[in-house]
Motif scaffolding. Sequence first.
Motif, PDB file in Angstrom:
ATOM      1  N   MET A   1       0.936  -1.218  -0.092  1.00 29.35           N
ATOM      2  CA  MET A   1       0.071  -0.127   0.075  1.00 29.35           C
ATOM      3  C   MET A   1       0.845   1.288  -0.032  1.00 29.35           C
ATOM      4  O   MET A   1       0.552   2.343  -0.712  1.00 29.35           O
ATOM      5  CB  MET A   1      -0.971   0.143   1.280  1.00 29.35           C
TER       6      MET A   1
ATOM      7  N   ALA B   1       1.912   1.786  -3.509  1.00 26.71           N
ATOM      8  CA  ALA B   1       0.816   2.277  -4.388  1.00 26.71           C
ATOM      9  C   ALA B   1       0.551   3.687  -3.836  1.00 26.71           C
ATOM     10  O   ALA B   1       0.297   4.533  -4.991  1.00 26.71           O
ATOM     11  CB  ALA B   1      -0.496   1.634  -3.703  1.00 26.71           C
ATOM     12  N   CYS B   2       0.643   4.232  -2.582  1.00 26.11           N
ATOM     13  CA  CYS B   2       0.878   5.821  -2.415  1.00 26.11           C
ATOM     14  C   CYS B   2       1.856   6.523  -3.238  1.00 26.11           C
ATOM     15  O   CYS B   2       1.606   7.442  -3.818  1.00 26.11           O
ATOM     16  CB  CYS B   2       1.111   5.906  -0.992  1.00 26.11           C
TER      17      CYS B   2
ATOM     18  N   MET C   1      -6.948   3.568   5.700  1.00 26.31           N
ATOM     19  CA  MET C   1      -6.901   2.474   4.412  1.00 26.31           C
ATOM     20  C   MET C   1      -8.152   1.465   4.680  1.00 26.31           C
ATOM     21  O   MET C   1      -8.936   1.477   3.813  1.00 26.31           O
ATOM     22  CB  MET C   1      -5.547   1.739   4.354  1.00 26.31           C
TER      23      MET C   1
ATOM     24  N   PHE D   1      -6.283   2.117  -5.628  1.00 25.27           N
ATOM     25  CA  PHE D   1      -5.331   1.112  -4.651  1.00 25.27           C
ATOM     26  C   PHE D   1      -5.871  -0.339  -5.070  1.00 25.27           C
ATOM     27  O   PHE D   1      -5.078  -0.917  -4.798  1.00 25.27           O
ATOM     28  CB  PHE D   1      -5.848   1.575  -3.157  1.00 25.27           C
TER      29      PHE D   1
ATOM     30  N   TYR E   1      -3.350  -2.389  -7.277  1.00 27.24           N
ATOM     31  CA  TYR E   1      -2.364  -2.980  -6.807  1.00 27.24           C
ATOM     32  C   TYR E   1      -2.430  -4.039  -6.001  1.00 27.24           C
ATOM     33  O   TYR E   1      -1.207  -4.940  -5.770  1.00 27.24           O
ATOM     34  CB  TYR E   1      -1.622  -1.748  -6.003  1.00 27.24           C
TER      35      TYR E   1
ATOM     36  N   GLY F   1      -6.506  -3.298  -1.516  1.00 27.01           N
ATOM     37  CA  GLY F   1      -6.694  -1.879  -1.645  1.00 27.01           C
ATOM     38  C   GLY F   1      -8.277  -1.924  -2.248  1.00 27.01           C
ATOM     39  O   GLY F   1      -8.759  -0.607  -2.272  1.00 27.01           O
TER      40      GLY F   1
END
Length: 334
Positions: free
Chosen positions: A43, A46-47, A119, A295, A298, A302
């Motif tokens: 994650m 991903a950010c 998240m 998200f 990925y 997500g």
Amino acid sequence: MTSLFKHFVPALAVLLFGASAAPAANDTLTVISAPFGKTGYIMGSACEDIIKKSDSGLKITQEEGYGMFYNLKKLHAADPETRKTMIIMGTLTSMWQAQNGKAPFKQPIATDMRVLFSMYDSDSCFMSRDPKIRSVPDFAGKTVAIGKKSQDVYGTFLFDHIDAGYGLADKVNVQWVGNASALSSFKDGLSDAAGADILSNPVTGEVVPGPAAIEVQASFNKVNWFGSSREALERVIAKTGIPYTIVTVPANTFAGQDADFLTLGTPNFWGASLEMPEDVAYRFVATIIKHVEEFGTYHSAGKLITKEALCYGFTPDQLHPGAYRAYKEAGLMK
């Protein structure tokens, strides 16, 4: 010469002062996430990618984190200049423990940390292959493998079921070995039960098994999955004071699970110090709101990250002012 000078001066000005095209120092952010390969690390990647492809003017670099308690200590130990650009992965429970000086913290730390965006909820439960072990009271005289004392969801959460929930700490052989080692212990038959990981969306109620639980389901035909009774979980919250969430895990979340059960959870979020400039936090969160659906491309986890869940359950004072401004503009908070 005069003509040449007229052309030279603007060119020199661009060379010396035209750094407006380059990011300012506090526009390059460092994200402290989770161990490499774990869901939290993915994650974080991903950010990093979402921000890179955006027009926010921000840039992110990611570093491994080694648990929520570790991340909080790292933020606390950083100098004020570093805290302007540091983002850490955390949980509401670990933030509460840190800011109130509760175990494993000896004094309040990271008191200026605030939430940027959530998240999903991180939850944990128990798993056993012994047909006689279907609830926490069945642990008496048994060996249970859980996370380390430096881990919250996989460690202290599960121990609180046993200790504060049922008062069985002195009757159970608790192995504080870490979630990866607990999984290995369980698969090798070295423990009678172990912790299992779950992720959930607090708005929709969707619950999915975490990576370790998925691995166990693929390895064994029959596994017992369970949490605790509501009464036990309410005792945990009353005794510890920790702001746990009581999560319902619907039947069939796990293979062979024929009934709902309850367990403990907490919002899993990205947070930053109040030293971070409001405009930087605002641009970061506004970008996440705009691209939240990405998200899911990925990692399957997500897909649990939704616009409505980004700030769900948080009060304005728990949020970074820049994040709060972004949520108000998006109509997600008043």
